[in-house]
Scaffold this active site. Sequence first.
Site, PDB file in Angstrom:
ATOM      1  N   ARG A  93      11.766   7.488 -18.703  1.00  0.00           N
ATOM      2  CA  ARG A  93      13.038   7.019 -18.123  1.00  0.00           C
ATOM      3  C   ARG A  93      13.679   5.980 -19.048  1.00  0.00           C
ATOM      4  O   ARG A  93      14.898   5.960 -19.229  1.00  0.00           O
ATOM      5  CB  ARG A  93      12.797   6.414 -16.734  1.00  0.00           C
ATOM      6  CG  ARG A  93      14.072   5.792 -16.171  1.00  0.00           C
ATOM      7  CD  ARG A  93      13.916   5.283 -14.749  1.00  0.00           C
ATOM      8  NE  ARG A  93      15.146   4.656 -14.301  1.00  0.00           N
ATOM      9  CZ  ARG A  93      15.356   4.205 -13.077  1.00  0.00           C
ATOM     10  NH1 ARG A  93      14.409   4.333 -12.160  1.00  0.00           N
ATOM     11  NH2 ARG A  93      16.497   3.640 -12.742  1.00  0.00           N
ATOM     12  N   ASP A 170      18.183  10.008  -0.750  1.00  0.00           N
ATOM     13  CA  ASP A 170      18.325   8.853   0.146  1.00  0.00           C
ATOM     14  C   ASP A 170      19.525   7.976  -0.171  1.00  0.00           C
ATOM     15  O   ASP A 170      19.806   7.036   0.551  1.00  0.00           O
ATOM     16  CB  ASP A 170      17.039   8.009   0.131  1.00  0.00           C
ATOM     17  CG  ASP A 170      16.819   7.312  -1.200  1.00  0.00           C
ATOM     18  OD1 ASP A 170      17.463   7.707  -2.192  1.00  0.00           O
ATOM     19  OD2 ASP A 170      15.997   6.377  -1.261  1.00  0.00           O
ATOM     20  N   HIS A 200      24.613  12.581  -5.811  1.00  0.00           N
ATOM     21  CA  HIS A 200      25.034  11.384  -6.557  1.00  0.00           C
ATOM     22  C   HIS A 200      26.485  11.498  -7.022  1.00  0.00           C
ATOM     23  O   HIS A 200      26.859  10.943  -8.050  1.00  0.00           O
ATOM     24  CB  HIS A 200      24.120  11.131  -7.777  1.00  0.00           C
ATOM     25  CG  HIS A 200      22.779  10.605  -7.396  1.00  0.00           C
ATOM     26  ND1 HIS A 200      21.812  10.247  -8.320  1.00  0.00           N
ATOM     27  CD2 HIS A 200      22.220  10.363  -6.182  1.00  0.00           C
ATOM     28  CE1 HIS A 200      20.727   9.819  -7.689  1.00  0.00           C
ATOM     29  NE2 HIS A 200      20.957   9.887  -6.391  1.00  0.00           N
ATOM     30  N   TYR A 264      27.429   6.039  -7.191  1.00  0.00           N
ATOM     31  CA  TYR A 264      27.137   6.587  -8.520  1.00  0.00           C
ATOM     32  C   TYR A 264      28.394   7.017  -9.272  1.00  0.00           C
ATOM     33  O   TYR A 264      28.352   7.219 -10.481  1.00  0.00           O
ATOM     34  CB  TYR A 264      26.180   7.778  -8.411  1.00  0.00           C
ATOM     35  CG  TYR A 264      24.737   7.371  -8.291  1.00  0.00           C
ATOM     36  CD1 TYR A 264      23.928   7.237  -9.419  1.00  0.00           C
ATOM     37  CD2 TYR A 264      24.164   7.100  -7.053  1.00  0.00           C
ATOM     38  CE1 TYR A 264      22.602   6.856  -9.311  1.00  0.00           C
ATOM     39  CE2 TYR A 264      22.846   6.717  -6.931  1.00  0.00           C
ATOM     40  CZ  TYR A 264      22.069   6.595  -8.063  1.00  0.00           C
ATOM     41  OH  TYR A 264      20.760   6.212  -7.964  1.00  0.00           O
ATOM     42  N   ARG A 284      17.392  -0.540 -16.619  1.00  0.00           N
ATOM     43  CA  ARG A 284      16.845  -0.441 -15.257  1.00  0.00           C
ATOM     44  C   ARG A 284      15.367  -0.041 -15.287  1.00  0.00           C
ATOM     45  O   ARG A 284      14.565  -0.530 -14.483  1.00  0.00           O
ATOM     46  CB  ARG A 284      17.680   0.580 -14.473  1.00  0.00           C
ATOM     47  CG  ARG A 284      17.194   0.896 -13.084  1.00  0.00           C
ATOM     48  CD  ARG A 284      17.443  -0.210 -12.087  1.00  0.00           C
ATOM     49  NE  ARG A 284      16.780   0.097 -10.827  1.00  0.00           N
ATOM     50  CZ  ARG A 284      16.187  -0.781 -10.050  1.00  0.00           C
ATOM     51  NH1 ARG A 284      16.179  -2.053 -10.365  1.00  0.00           N
ATOM     52  NH2 ARG A 284      15.609  -0.408  -8.925  1.00  0.00           N
TER      53      ARG A 284
END
EC number: 3.2.1.122
Length: 441
Positions: A93, A170, A200, A264, A284
């Site tokens: 990521r 979610d 998103h 988003y 992040r």
Amino acid sequence: MKQFSILIAGGGSTFTPGIILMLLDNLDKFPIRQIKMFDNDAERQAKIGEACAILLKEKAPQIKFSYSTNPEEAFTDIDFVMAHIRVGKYPMRELDEKIPLRHGVVGQETCGPGGIAYGMRSIGGVIGLIDYMEKYSPNAWMLNYSNPAAIVAEATRRLRPNSKVLNICDMPIGIEVRMAEILGLESRKDMDIMYYGLNHFGWWKSVRDKQGNDLMPKLREHVSQYGYVVPKGDNQHTEASWNDTFAKAKDVLALDPTTLPNTYLKYYLFPDYVVEHSNKEYTRANEVMDGREKFVFGECEKVVKNQSSEGCALHIDEHASYIVDLARAIAFNTKEKMLLIVENNGAIVNFDSTAMVEIPCIVGSNGPEPLVVGRIPQFQKGMMEQQVTVEKLTVEAWIEGSYQKLWQAITMSKTVPSAKVAKDILDDLIEANKEYWPVLK
């Protein structure tokens, strides 16, 4: 009431203890006889699994518990697979975020080139889970909340069209929790919503209370000033990067004040702002590795060392209660209205019928029945057509091993300024993902 057997796929996830605690908190509504965990990283899963074994022994000793890296052991005798996997874990990521940023492009987990890279890693993993489930527990349902949900959902539509897989996210739920707080309501379930978009990438077109009163004016007034930041809310426990995302919603709203946006959309509509406010050395992913990863593994270690959860700071993942709502809808035919990612099939009248869209569905024992959204405005339709093309090309690139199609996908992303920049990012991503992607020709 029937008792169910649950498998958490991605057992080594830092979200697993919170999900297990949430399941235990809902046993009156959703009885469980067995919880299993499955992961392909034995060491990581064992650290979480040993702590969860103690939590279960203390709180629900009647529930049988095990964890395994063996698919046959894990997937046999299962009613529901709850799938939350991250192929490549947080170090990958970090690269998804930092490689695009090096080229002056948004670096984000599920949006833009980073989301495409993550999608290319996730497709094989999720398809593998479906195949294990169908082989060892053919009557089970998979509740998949693995990211990037849009690309994963398109891959399941293309590659396993008849599988019992429900794709859910979610993020809208998290925003609806904030909406309820803004409105002074007890719960998001006191609202009746209509929402449409891609994962998103969507908009609320109406929010009403259970008496049918329009709540949009009050919400719009708040969001136009503060975004989704809640007055007197628990904002100090929200990481800085998330607070900025919730606040920025006010600028996204300004583009179409008749709807309320998913947070988003800031990555697509204000990519220059996002890049400018990004730390290329600390993204992040670093925040999560230094925060939640260390915290959850530290707490699990304490539980195992003390052989007790006393004083343990692991807490219930309240947001994850939507997973129980979804499982109950299937198990008990509750006909609950939920946002799912499903094939459009005419629900949005003026949009690609094969697109995987995120819309309200009535969920019962035969799966979801999508509600009709009707026609959508040109602005949203245009944005969604561009983004769904990115998602479809990414899945085609994975299936065909096509460099050309992945280059096209990255070029099509609203976050990327040109085909040249797209190609440069793609070449760097290929190098970083050699272990995980199919070979592209």
